[in-house]
Design a protein around this motif. Structure first.
Motif, PDB file in Angstrom:
ATOM      1  N   ASN A  33      59.895   7.350 -51.611  1.00 52.13           N
ATOM      2  CA  ASN A  33      60.089   6.905 -50.450  1.00 52.13           C
ATOM      3  C   ASN A  33      61.513   6.417 -50.174  1.00 52.13           C
ATOM      4  O   ASN A  33      61.701   5.441 -49.600  1.00 52.13           O
ATOM      5  CB  ASN A  33      59.153   5.647 -50.004  1.00 52.13           C
TER       6      ASN A  33
ATOM      7  N   LYS B 181      51.993   4.246 -46.597  1.00 51.78           N
ATOM      8  CA  LYS B 181      50.887   4.399 -45.648  1.00 51.78           C
ATOM      9  C   LYS B 181      49.924   3.338 -46.102  1.00 51.78           C
ATOM     10  O   LYS B 181      49.226   2.756 -45.289  1.00 51.78           O
ATOM     11  CB  LYS B 181      50.108   5.663 -45.614  1.00 51.78           C
ATOM     12  N   LYS B 182      49.899   3.073 -47.328  1.00 50.39           N
ATOM     13  CA  LYS B 182      49.150   2.049 -48.016  1.00 50.39           C
ATOM     14  C   LYS B 182      49.185   0.663 -47.431  1.00 50.39           C
ATOM     15  O   LYS B 182      48.181  -0.097 -47.048  1.00 50.39           O
ATOM     16  CB  LYS B 182      49.268   1.919 -49.490  1.00 50.39           C
TER      17      LYS B 182
ATOM     18  N   LEU C 128      50.073  -0.351 -44.402  1.00 49.55           N
ATOM     19  CA  LEU C 128      49.747  -0.101 -42.960  1.00 49.55           C
ATOM     20  C   LEU C 128      48.041  -0.223 -43.065  1.00 49.55           C
ATOM     21  O   LEU C 128      47.510  -0.870 -42.319  1.00 49.55           O
ATOM     22  CB  LEU C 128      50.008   1.193 -42.267  1.00 49.55           C
TER      23      LEU C 128
ATOM     24  N   ARG D  22      57.445   1.777 -45.949  1.00 51.98           N
ATOM     25  CA  ARG D  22      57.007   3.325 -45.602  1.00 51.98           C
ATOM     26  C   ARG D  22      56.050   3.682 -46.177  1.00 51.98           C
ATOM     27  O   ARG D  22      55.355   4.793 -45.883  1.00 51.98           O
ATOM     28  CB  ARG D  22      58.425   3.960 -46.500  1.00 51.98           C
TER      29      ARG D  22
END
Lengths: 304, 300
Positions: free
Chosen positions: A88, B19-20, B22, B17
């Motif tokens: 990321n 997704k976890k 969110l 950044r």
């Protein structure tokens, strides 16, 4: 630049360094050569301040690594034998992160990042995620990262392993350029041919001890002198063989199919005179040369 | 922005950044909201219709239950997040790169801990609108809410410091996680049980039998001081001050008199200070252990 004195390190019962002593001068591109487990990585880690030696000391510009660690870390760029990358993060952000670890300001960081990515032909990859890069690109990025703080000393532990030939060539040229600009570079690699082409000096280490150290060209030249001459022929009559065997400077002739090899201790002029004599004795010779010295051969000789 | 710990900054960027993050925010707040609204409905709307009577003090129960959920979230999430902080860097082979720069081991430890706690603070702050349900009736003030937030942060630092400590000591994330949760179990569950068992045995020895009175008696004497390091007791003392729940535990400690009476009155502050002290010591030890050039007693 670097003075290593009687460095010792033991992992459990296994000695990694047994009193290693060596010196690396300023602006040298120093090749560190040795078999697996010889103690190269351990030495490099101690230089980079990532490991504490059991005894002995390392001085960089006269300052002890263990005492002035924080200051010296700002002057060293380290590339380990693996490439640790973060998920990321984009290439640009990866570079900026490491720049911030050296306390560089935002503007300074951006300028340096741009400069380094350009130097390593990676500008077009700046917005790519680091973990999506190929192995070779990750290695290039690691080298760029090590240069972010504009270090005086670069410690590179097998930086080109697994790189494709194009990147290896780029890296070689970059290191030579950096060395010419005044940086001291310590590099370890198993590609001895590449090291002999790139480095100004080498050190051979085995079982935690330095076996030999010196200027690459001088070592190779010395080795070349002791190498045998190789003579390849189309026709080699008895008269020529008798002449060769009776020559005072020729010893131990090895006979192979259409070729002979023999140690010759004479000068180039004496070698030329021998060649003329053999031709006059009726030999038809296709080539006559002394075997070139190679780091690989030297390495095998020294470490066995 | 220049003076923000770079390790912390990078961690935040990476976490934001994922997704976890969110999904975690969404699920947590959704569950909390559903639960809050359900309890709200059951307490006021349904009870009002059935019995034609509304118990307004029920809002304090609602606040207590929601606080328990938040506190439980800290106990469950923080060990997992912090245990992977340094051990994860080691597994990804990025720790040596960090240590080869000018950043100090203490900065790395603090950056890692702060990033892990930020996640918990984010969850706690994001749930404030849901917690605001309790304001609809009254009884809980904004000051109480701020107090509770501070309690959550200190608890997260305390528990997080154990996670970071094991993360530094263990090479693998899995081992560090197991050690962190084991420590939490000992600290949160086994310590009170052990103290209670000792108390119970003592009562039995003195009077020769046990009764419900003896069982209901809480831990007393100097042993009670160990509970200063027990987050659930700190939580009870905070909630007692805000919603009046859990007073028995504190009253029992105060019944010893003297310094214990003072402690029972100010248990929340004293325990949080003690826990902060432990956290500071653990952070210091972690930073020392992380320093590759620190002299080790274990010499080959």
């Amino acid at each position: 630049m670097i003075k290593i004195r009687n460095l010792r390190k033991v992992y459990g019962d296994i000695p990694a360094l047994c009193g290693l002593t060596m010196e690396i001068g300023s602006c040298e591109l120093f090749g560190f050569v040795g078999p697996n487990g010889a103690g190269k990585t351990t030495t490099m880690k101690i230089i980079a301040g990532l490991l504490r030696a059991d005894s002995g000391e390392i001085l960089i510009d006269g300052e002890r690594v263990t005492v002035h660690a924080k200051k010296l870390k700002g002057e060293i760029g380290y590339v380990p034998d693996f490439f640790g990358v973060y998920d990321n993060l984009k290439v640009q952000e990866y570079m900026e992160f490491y720049a911030s670890l050296y306390g560089m300001s935002g503007r300074e960081t951006r300028k340096r990042t741009e400069e380094l990515l350009g130097m390593l032909n990676m500008t077009e990859w700046r917005e790519e995620m680091v973990d999506s890069l190929s192995r070779g690109m990750k290695q290039k990025l690691c080298v760029a990262r090590a240069l972010v703080n504009n270090p005086k000393l670069l410690v590179l532990d097998e930086p080109a392993s697994g790189m494709e030939p194009k990147y290896r060539r780029q890296l070689k040229e970059l290191l030579q350029q950096l060395c010419a600009e005044g940086k001291t570079i310590l590099i370890s690699s198993h590609n001895l041919q590449e090291l002999s082409e790139m480095c100004t000096n080498i050190g051979v280490i085995d079982k935690g001890r330095l076996l030999m150290q010196g200027n690459v060209q001088e070592i190779l030249q010395e080795q070349t002198i002791s190498n045998p001459y190789v003579l390849q022929y189309i026709r080699f009559p008895e008269e020529a063989m008798a002449l060769l065997k009776s020559h005072a400077l020729v010893k131990n002739i090895a006979i192979r199919e259409n070729s002979l090899s023999f140690p010759f201790t004479g000068t180039r002029e004496e070698a030329a005179a021998l060649l003329s004599g053999l031709v006059a004795a009726g030999a038809e010779i296709s080539s006559f040369f002394r075997e070139e010295g190679s780091l690989e051969k030297l390495f095998l000789e020294v470490t066995t | 922005m220049r003076h923000i710990n770079p390790v912390y900054k990078r961690e935040l960027k990476q976490t934001a950044r994922m997704k976890k993050t969110l999904v975690m925010l969404l699920v947590y707040n959704l569950l909390l909201a559903c639960f809050g609204l359900l309890v709200f409905y059951l307490m006021f709307d349904r009870d009002g219709r059935i019995s034609n009577r509304v118990e307004y003090s029920g809002i304090l129960t609602l606040y207590t239950v929601m606080s328990i959920l938040e506190f439980g979230m800290v106990l469950l999430i923080v060990p997992a997040v912090t245990a992977g902080a340094v051990a994860g860097e080691r597994e990804k082979q990025t720790l040596d790169l960090l240590l080869s720069t000018k950043v100090s081991p203490l900065q790395i430890v603090i950056g890692k801990l702060a990033a892990s706690i930020s996640m918990v603070i984010l969850l706690a702050v994001s749930s404030l609108p849901v917690l605001a349900i309790v304001f609809s009736i009254g009884g809980i003030t904004l000051f109480d809410m701020a107090n509770f937030l501070i309690f959550i942060i200190v608890t997260a630092i305390y528990i997080g410091s154990f996670g970071i400590f094991f993360s530094v000591c263990c090479k693998r994330v899995t081992v560090a996680t197991v050690c962190s949760y084991s420590t939490m179990i000992v600290l949160v569950i086994l310590l009170p049980i052990l103290l209670y068992a000792v108390e119970f045995a003592e009562v039995f020895r003195k009077i020769g039998y046990t009764s419900f009175t003896a069982l209901s008696r809480c831990i007393s004497g100097k042993r009670a001081l160990l509970l200063l390091f027990n987050p659930p007791v700190s939580f009870i003392s905070v909630i007692k001050n805000q919603a009046g729940r859990g007073g028995n535990v504190m009253a029992s400690i105060g019944s010893e008199g003297g310094v214990f009476y003072f402690l029972s009155k100010h248990w929340d502050i004293v325990s949080l200070l003690c826990q902060l002290l432990v956290a500071i010591v653990l952070i210091g030890i972690s930073a020392h252990k992380l320093n590759p050039l620190a002299k080790s007693r274990k010499r080959a």
